[in-house]
Motif scaffolding. Sequence first.
Motif, PDB file in Angstrom:
ATOM      1  N   ASP A 167       0.817  -1.217   0.000  1.00  0.00           N
ATOM      2  CA  ASP A 167       0.000   0.000   0.000  1.00  0.00           C
ATOM      3  C   ASP A 167       0.841   1.253   0.000  1.00  0.00           C
ATOM      4  O   ASP A 167       0.537   2.242  -0.658  1.00  0.00           O
ATOM      5  N   GLN A 170       2.311   1.709  -3.425  1.00  0.00           N
ATOM      6  CA  GLN A 170       1.303   2.230  -4.343  1.00  0.00           C
ATOM      7  C   GLN A 170       1.112   3.731  -4.169  1.00  0.00           C
ATOM      8  O   GLN A 170       0.904   4.465  -5.140  1.00  0.00           O
ATOM      9  N   THR A 171       1.180   4.175  -2.940  1.00  0.00           N
ATOM     10  CA  THR A 171       1.089   5.635  -2.688  1.00  0.00           C
ATOM     11  C   THR A 171       2.255   6.370  -3.313  1.00  0.00           C
ATOM     12  O   THR A 171       2.083   7.445  -3.903  1.00  0.00           O
ATOM     13  N   GLN A 330      -0.882  12.918   0.651  1.00  0.00           N
ATOM     14  CA  GLN A 330      -0.265  11.603   0.703  1.00  0.00           C
ATOM     15  C   GLN A 330       0.942  11.594   1.639  1.00  0.00           C
ATOM     16  O   GLN A 330       1.136  10.615   2.399  1.00  0.00           O
TER      17      GLN A 330
END
Length: 539
Positions: A167, A170-171, A330
């Motif tokens: 995850d 992916q960020t 993010q």
Amino acid sequence: MSSARVDYIAPWWTYWLHQFPHVTLRFQPLEHTFKPQDENYQQSLIFLGCVAAAGLGVNLLCLAIYLSCLCCCRKDEEEEESKKSNSCCVTWAAVAAGLICCVAVGVGFYGNSETNDGVYQLTYSLYNANHTLAGVDSLVTGTVGGMQSGLNEHLSRLGEIFAARGDFVQTLQFMQQMSDNIIKQLLGLPDWEKAKVDLAAIADQTAYVEYYRWLTYLLILILDLVICLAACLGLAKQSRWLLTTMMICGVLTLILSWASLGADVATAVGTSDFCVAPDKFLMNQTKDIISSDIVHYYLYCSQTLPNPFQQFVLQSLTVFQRSLTTMQIQIQGLLQFAVPLFPTAERDLLSVQHLLNNSEASLHQLTALLDCRGLNKDYLDALIGVCYDGVEGLLYLCLFSLLAACAFSVMLCAIPRAWRQIANRDRDYDDIDDGDPFNPQSRRMTSHHSHPGNMHSFCSYSSSMGSQTSLHLPTQAVTNAPLSEYMNQSALFGGNPRHENVPLIGRGSPPPSYSPTMRATYLSMTEDQIRHFGEDFRA
């Protein structure tokens, strides 16, 4: 010009100058369009300078004819009325030349100052525009470089640290896409370096030329004033060498005035051709370098009419802002959730956050610089400086040149007449007998060569004569011959010496008139008294 242009209206004098005939050296008419790189257009401006040269030739020809007539024509110089009229004519001509010259110098100083102010405003606007364009290039280059090198380096290290967490990886990949999107938007902005126009260099060259132009005109103005004052001084003192020198200087200044008139007229007409349609000229100059939408956006800066470039800029900056906001969100999430698990990633995350904050600050600056109002204001200031103050100052300088030419023409007409009057005066003095006591030159020579020992004081004469009743009339006959010396009436016959008891010799005063009683008293002197006082009082 577009009908949308409402913030700039060319002054009326630029339209008047724009209507001047544009003719090549082969007498072929041209369009009244500003084309400084066109050879025919350059010849049309040179033709205006040739017209001024023709005016100089006509002026010199008229002066030559006048001087020839003055030298060839003979007048009866012995008539007093003719002399008085000539002297009055010279005086009024000198006064007129002096007044016209003073007015011309005043107009010249004002015109020179106005032109200098207009050119200064032009250079100031060019420096500001260059600063704006350089700032846009610097911000775009810095932001793109930071995204391509610094951000990618930190994201690569974070990818290695977060390799175990899909995850988080992916960020990071999403942030990489946002970074590429920002770079794409920035590279889509116009690159001003492709125009290959250094506005700062143009401003430097313009300021350099203007400084020497201003200094040259300042020296010309001072020279005209000095020559005019020196000519008036020469006429007042009737100095031949000074009048001769000023006549030569007057001819040179006359030539200089016509030359400056030609240069000013050509410059004013060329500048007016630009001021009537400046947008059209700039659009034609940049059509092969920058998109016409970009040039139109900054030249007109209309908030009502849609512009493709304006929409593109707003879209690019909006995408830039949204991408930065998303990336900052993010990074905040990774700092909150990933740092407790991967403490070594905190340093790179903080570096990425700092880079994004700097990019956001650059975005705000870039938005302000890309707005059309800044460059459009500099453009309008430059136009107003050149077309209003600059061209107006050139017109005043043209008027100065015309007035100076008129003043020196009148002066060149008056100086030969003054020279002739001085020659006539010297010839009249040469015709006077040197022994004439009323000749000013004779009196000056007598005063230099006289001996003080031969002159007797009237006071001592009065005190030694005694009473007037003790004098006896002589037997000699009365003569009407003039006296060789002037007698002071109060000291000689009143017996009370005063401040007037000083000989009148050398004063240039007229001979006194004597009453019969005074003459009889003088004639009553005895021979002994005459021998005692010498021959000073003998008739």
